[in-house]
Write an enzyme that holds these catalytic residues in place. Structure first.
Site, PDB file in Angstrom:
ATOM      1  N   LYS A  78     -83.909 -35.389  52.477  1.00 59.12           N
ATOM      2  CA  LYS A  78     -83.837 -36.710  53.116  1.00 59.12           C
ATOM      3  C   LYS A  78     -83.102 -37.693  52.214  1.00 59.12           C
ATOM      4  CE  LYS A  78     -87.024 -40.143  55.149  1.00 59.12           C
ATOM      5  NZ  LYS A  78     -88.450 -40.500  55.318  1.00 59.12           N
ATOM      6  N   SER A 153     -89.708 -41.371  60.008  1.00 60.78           N
ATOM      7  CA  SER A 153     -88.352 -41.671  59.608  1.00 60.78           C
ATOM      8  C   SER A 153     -87.570 -40.454  59.100  1.00 60.78           C
ATOM      9  CB  SER A 153     -88.376 -42.732  58.515  1.00 60.78           C
ATOM     10  OG  SER A 153     -89.080 -42.242  57.387  1.00 60.78           O
ATOM     11  N   SER A 177     -94.126 -40.161  58.353  1.00 54.60           N
ATOM     12  CA  SER A 177     -92.706 -39.815  58.519  1.00 54.60           C
ATOM     13  C   SER A 177     -92.328 -38.362  58.297  1.00 54.60           C
ATOM     14  CB  SER A 177     -91.849 -40.684  57.610  1.00 54.60           C
ATOM     15  OG  SER A 177     -91.691 -41.939  58.210  1.00 54.60           O
TER      16      SER A 177
HETATM   17  N1  GLN Z   1     -93.218 -45.343  60.913  1.00 55.49           N
HETATM   18  C1  GLN Z   1     -93.912 -45.825  59.760  1.00 55.49           C
HETATM   19  C2  GLN Z   1     -93.221 -47.046  59.232  1.00 55.49           C
HETATM   20  O1  GLN Z   1     -92.292 -47.462  59.815  1.00 55.49           O
HETATM   21  C3  GLN Z   1     -94.016 -44.747  58.719  1.00 55.49           C
HETATM   22  C4  GLN Z   1     -92.750 -44.526  58.024  1.00 55.49           C
HETATM   23  C5  GLN Z   1     -92.847 -43.541  56.899  1.00 55.49           C
HETATM   24  O2  GLN Z   1     -93.793 -42.764  56.807  1.00 55.49           O
HETATM   25  N2  GLN Z   1     -91.871 -43.600  56.018  1.00 55.49           N
HETATM   26  O3  GLN Z   1     -93.575 -47.605  58.251  1.00 55.49           O
END
Ligand code: GLN
Length: 487
Positions: A78, A153, A177
């Site tokens: 990532k 994400s 995420s």
């Molecule tokens: N969707 C969550 C956020 O926007 C989690 C994102 C993540 O785990 N990086 O913060």
């Protein structure tokens, strides 16, 4: 034979027995990426030249009789994770062109294990999002339905693994995420216990919640990737100095007598009935396999989402203060220093700006106790819920995401609805537990559904084994081999 259809562990066996070479599979994957990734948009940066050099080296090492855990196996990383000499942007214009001068701990571990790194995968900007639509560069699509999101994400990593553009990938999980995109793309994703994997070289979003986790097509694949990335690192002060078990050896498939808790708060309003039915059927399957299933309560679950959306933005507002146009990435020149910082910080996207504003507000004098302070208290209550639950059960079973993959654009105008995608994953991040998502069915539109298995502190081996037992007893993971994208 089409080697791209093999799982990581199958490929490892094929490489060891000399059925194929790392150069051959790396070339096959790079060709597939060129042919298919214009549909999926899973990669931001390809490191194809370097990958072919690494693959040739891996084959030479194998010819000399050497072997390492991931020798010659192509994986992806990532874009939140620094890879020395390779543009790492966190999906943000504010880091466009940033080339890290060192490897993240986990990338160094991948290289030591002999893995081939194909490239950096797309992410919501600074990992803030649940659909990968907040990337400043590309919108990744779900391999099961190109009109739908892959989740986020770590959506680029999930789409690449499901779409056979990498054998496995690393993501980061601050609030879900890794697990949520794994669920939406029909693969396995693990969020380790906080401190199990070093954050050194991982671009910070919310430092008390961030953790790197593997995404793979099977439980064993995840275990293999997790094995090489887990472990103590003195460069991360929150890294836990404790022995790392052999996660692959822990996959016995034996779960007789294991106690599985089903938290009633995770089957509440807003849960898609098809998701609920698939998850309940999966829990019955665990009972058929000998597990002892009991209903439990995690009474403070409803505080998790609001607490998370105060704590994560608060930490983000502090972490992102460093992007001032002086130290990293591009600088937009202004009339004076303040104007330069202002103009440079305008490179942040809308969601990142929203988080910085929310976080700064929650931390500001006069509001600190009312927002940030209370969120920390809620976090303690949630931690206690899990601690009490794990006094009685070995694992907790629940849905990963309340819905299957939603349509592109469906939630982009409504941040609150987007945030609700994480309602079942954020409690784990606020606690000291670990969790994974494993495929447990499809809805009527053919979209994957994920079962979330939550484990006690450092009990990754336990949840991996429960997921393995379930996977061995079901056929869902086989569907991936039949998935066609642009074929
Ligand atoms: N969707 C969550 C956020 O926007 C989690 C994102 C993540 O785990 N990086 O913060």
């Amino acid at each position: 034979m089409d080697f791209t259809r093999l799982t990581l562990t199958e490929l490892r066996a094929a490489l060891r027995s000399g059925q194929t070479t790392s150069v051959a599979v790396t070339e096959a994957l790079l060709e597939r990426i060129v042919a298919v990734d214009n549909l999926l948009n899973s990669y931001l940066t390809l490191t194809d030249e370097m990958a072919l050099i690494q693959a040739a080296e891996a084959d030479e090492r194998r010819a000399r009789g050497e072997d390492t855990p991931l020798l010659g196996i192509p994986v992806a990383v990532k874009d939140m994770i620094c890879n020395e000499g390779v543009e790492t942007s966190a999906g943000s214009k504010i880091l466009e062109g940033f080339i890290p001068p060192y490897d993240a701990f986990v990338v160094a571990r991948l290289k030591q294990a002999g893995a081939i790194i194909l490239g950096q995968t797309n992410t919501d900007e600074f990992a803030m999002g649940s659909s990968t639509e907040n990337s400043a560069y590309l919108t990744t699509r779900n391999p099961w339905d190109l009109e739908r999101v892959p989740g986020g994400s770590s959506g680029g990593s999930a789409a690449a693994v499901a779409g056979r553009l990498a054998y496995a990938a690393l993501g980061t999980d601050t609030g879900g995420s890794v697990r949520q995109p794994a669920s939406l793309c029909g693969i396995v994703g693990l969020r380790p216990t906080y401190g199990r994997v070093s954050r050194w070289g991982v671009i910070a979003y919310a430092s008390s919640l961030d953790q790197v986790g593997p995404l793979g097509r099977t439980v064993a694949d995840c275990a293999a990737l997790f094995q090489v990335t887990a472990g103590y690192d003195p460069l991360d002060s929150t890294s836990i100095d404790t022995p790392v078990p052999d996660f692959e050896a822990a996959l016995t498939g034996e779960i007789d007598g294991l106690r599985v808790g089903v938290p009633r708060e995770y089957f509440a309003e807003g849960l898609d009935p098809e998701v609920e039915a698939a998850v309940r059927a999966a829990i019955e399957k665990l009972a058929d396999l000998g597990a002892d299933v009991v209903e439990i309560s995690l009474p403070h679950t409803h505080y998790a989402l609001p607490a998370y959306y105060l704590i994560a933005p608060a930490e983000a507002s502090a972490n992102l203060a460093r992007y001032d146009g002086v130290r990293y990435g591009p600088r937009v020149p202004g009339e004076d220093m303040v104007d330069t910082v202002k103009k440079t910080r305008a490179l942040f996207g809308d969601e990142v700006k929203r988080r910085i504003m929310m976080g700064t507000y929650a931390l500001s004098a006069g509001y600190y106790e009312a927002y940030y302070g209370r969120a920390l208290k809620a976090r303690t209550l949630i931690q206690t819920d899990f601690r009490e639950a794990f006094a009685d059960v070995d694992v907790i079973a629940a849905p990963t995401s309340p819905t299957t993959a939603f349509r592109l654009g469906e939630r982009t105008d409504d941040p609150l609805t987007m945030y609700l995608s994480d309602v079942l994953t954020v409690p784990v991040n606020l606690s000291a537990s670990c969790a994974l998502s494993v495929p447990c069915g499809f809805d009527q539109e053919g979209l994957p559904i994920g079962l979330q298995l939550i484990g006690n502190t450092l009990a990754e081996a336990t949840i991996l084994n429960v997921a393995y037992a379930y996977e061995q007893a079901t056929e869902w993971h086989q569907e991936l081999k039949r998935l066609e994208i642009g074929d």
